[in-house]
Every structure is written in C-alpha cells, then in structure tokens.
Enzyme design. Sequence first.
Site, PDB file in Angstrom:
ATOM      1  N   CYS A  82       0.838  -1.197   0.000  1.00  0.00           N
ATOM      2  CA  CYS A  82       0.000   0.000   0.000  1.00  0.00           C
ATOM      3  C   CYS A  82       0.880   1.256   0.000  1.00  0.00           C
ATOM      4  O   CYS A  82       2.032   1.232   0.440  1.00  0.00           O
ATOM      5  CB  CYS A  82      -0.913   0.001   1.233  1.00  0.00           C
ATOM      6  SG  CYS A  82      -2.067   1.404   1.293  1.00  0.00           S
TER       7      CYS A  82
ATOM      8  N   HIS B  29      -1.938  -4.020   5.070  1.00  0.00           N
ATOM      9  CA  HIS B  29      -1.641  -3.548   6.437  1.00  0.00           C
ATOM     10  C   HIS B  29      -2.928  -3.231   7.167  1.00  0.00           C
ATOM     11  O   HIS B  29      -3.918  -2.771   6.564  1.00  0.00           O
ATOM     12  CB  HIS B  29      -0.725  -2.312   6.410  1.00  0.00           C
ATOM     13  CG  HIS B  29      -1.397  -1.095   5.865  1.00  0.00           C
ATOM     14  ND1 HIS B  29      -1.953  -0.125   6.672  1.00  0.00           N
ATOM     15  CD2 HIS B  29      -1.636  -0.686   4.597  1.00  0.00           C
ATOM     16  CE1 HIS B  29      -2.484   0.832   5.922  1.00  0.00           C
ATOM     17  NE2 HIS B  29      -2.308   0.517   4.652  1.00  0.00           N
TER      18      HIS B  29
ATOM     19  N   CYS C  12      -5.915   0.092   7.192  1.00  0.00           N
ATOM     20  CA  CYS C  12      -5.747   0.644   5.834  1.00  0.00           C
ATOM     21  C   CYS C  12      -6.889   1.608   5.523  1.00  0.00           C
ATOM     22  O   CYS C  12      -8.064   1.244   5.589  1.00  0.00           O
ATOM     23  CB  CYS C  12      -5.712  -0.493   4.815  1.00  0.00           C
ATOM     24  SG  CYS C  12      -5.455   0.079   3.117  1.00  0.00           S
TER      25      CYS C  12
ATOM     26  N   ARG D 152       2.959   4.822   6.495  1.00  0.00           N
ATOM     27  CA  ARG D 152       3.457   4.059   7.643  1.00  0.00           C
ATOM     28  C   ARG D 152       4.028   2.706   7.256  1.00  0.00           C
ATOM     29  O   ARG D 152       4.597   2.010   8.108  1.00  0.00           O
ATOM     30  CB  ARG D 152       2.307   3.843   8.656  1.00  0.00           C
ATOM     31  CG  ARG D 152       1.735   5.116   9.218  1.00  0.00           C
ATOM     32  CD  ARG D 152       0.413   4.857   9.910  1.00  0.00           C
ATOM     33  NE  ARG D 152      -0.610   4.416   8.973  1.00  0.00           N
ATOM     34  CZ  ARG D 152      -1.841   4.050   9.305  1.00  0.00           C
ATOM     35  NH1 ARG D 152      -2.203   4.044  10.578  1.00  0.00           N
ATOM     36  NH2 ARG D 152      -2.719   3.680   8.387  1.00  0.00           N
TER      37      ARG D 152
ATOM     38  N   ASP E 260       0.378   3.796   1.820  1.00  0.00           N
ATOM     39  CA  ASP E 260       0.322   4.392   3.157  1.00  0.00           C
ATOM     40  C   ASP E 260       1.734   4.726   3.667  1.00  0.00           C
ATOM     41  O   ASP E 260       2.656   3.910   3.544  1.00  0.00           O
ATOM     42  CB  ASP E 260      -0.357   3.387   4.108  1.00  0.00           C
ATOM     43  CG  ASP E 260      -0.701   3.990   5.454  1.00  0.00           C
ATOM     44  OD1 ASP E 260      -1.898   4.049   5.782  1.00  0.00           O
ATOM     45  OD2 ASP E 260       0.233   4.379   6.192  1.00  0.00           O
TER      46      ASP E 260
END
Length: 230
Positions: A60, A115, A118, A64, A62
């Site tokens: 992803c 993750h 999400c 993080r 993202d």
Amino acid sequence: MPADDDHESHSSEASSDDGHFVQEILARNDAWATRMSTANPALFARNAKGQSPHVLWIGCSDSRVGEFCIDLLPGSVFVHRNIANLMPYGDLSSLSVVQFAVETLRVRHIVVCGHYDCGGAAAALGTKSLGVLDHWLKHLRDVRAEHKDELAAIKDPKSRLNRLVELNVVAQVHHVRRMGPVVEALKQGRISVYGMVYDVSSGHIKPLEVPQDTNELDYLLYSDDEDFKH
Ligand SMILES: [Zn+2]
C-alpha cells in the site's frame, strides 16, 4: 494593496519553506548515503552495474508501511505500491510491473503485503464518495461484496476493517497468480507468491494463510495450442 501583500507574504513563506525542505532532505540524503556506504562498502558500486532483486514487493502507498520493514538493501527489492495494494487485471501499471519483475528480473518471490488500519479498506467499507478514488476502490468493494456475510457478522468495526484487509490480500495474491507471466513462472517452479499483513502498531509482518484458488483453472491460458488441454 493588501491582496498583493498577502500574496507576497504567502509566496515568500512558501519559497522559504521549500528552501528549508530541500536543504533538509539533501542533508538527510547525504547522511544516509554515507551511512549506507560505510556499512556496505560495495553496495553502490554493485548497484551502479545494474539490479538483480530477488523479491517483488506489492504494498500500500500508506506512509506508515513499505518494503523498508523487511530491512533489505537497495537493489534487493523491486517495488510496486498503490492505494490498498490492489492488483486489478486491467491495470497497466500493475501488469507491467509484474511482467518486468517476473520475466526480465526473474524475481523468485512475490510478496503482497496489506496492512491493518488501511484507509483504502476503511473507505471501501463506508458510503462516502471520494471522487476518482471511488473507481479504484471498487476493486476492494468487489472483495467486500464477495465476503459480505463474513464481514457483516463481525460487529467490532476495527476487526471488520482488519478482516477486509486480510481478505483483500488473499484476493490480490490470487489475482497475481492468475497473471500470465506468473502462471508461466509457477509452472516452471521458479517463483512463489505470498500474502502478508503489516501491523502499523508494532512494525511486524505476519504471513497469511492463502487458501487454494478454487477458480485457478478458469483463468489458465496457454501460449500455444500444444498446451491447450483444458
Ligand atoms: Zn493502506
């Protein structure tokens, strides 16, 4: 004029911020390159000759999460990331990455890593329209629809979200395994595809059990008539 003053003030702030940002990332990059070459003196000379990664990481976007969590050196991991780690059949970017990684780079492992928490999965569970993103997340809504009974039975919203994350990883592993270059590589026994999930609250990844793709045979294609047996 007040409007011009405002404009000048904003421009000057923006350019000062931009200058600071560039200085900061240059300094950080310099420190990183020094640290990497000190710890791995042959790394950059080796990478200057080309790449031969053994892993394709699909994850992803993202902030993080990312392939950094498996702590491999630059040159080890070919990376494809998008919102909610989706691998739609008609997505030219995903298909191109897989073809290049499997046929040209000949990676030995493909990791599809979702993750928990999400945002893409959370949006796909909701009803709020997000513009163009709605089209992309329809692929995730397909997963939601396919498992609607299981998801509806989970009362805790966080648990339901994280279960959709896991189901999506399984679905994307199946998609990857149905892509032509991967089908060929699997037939030759030179590649494995894994489903994993990353916990943003701990930094740890865990492998997911990916059930057999019961529809696998329906997606098989052969490049010559001789192999056309199904
Ligand atoms: Zn995400």
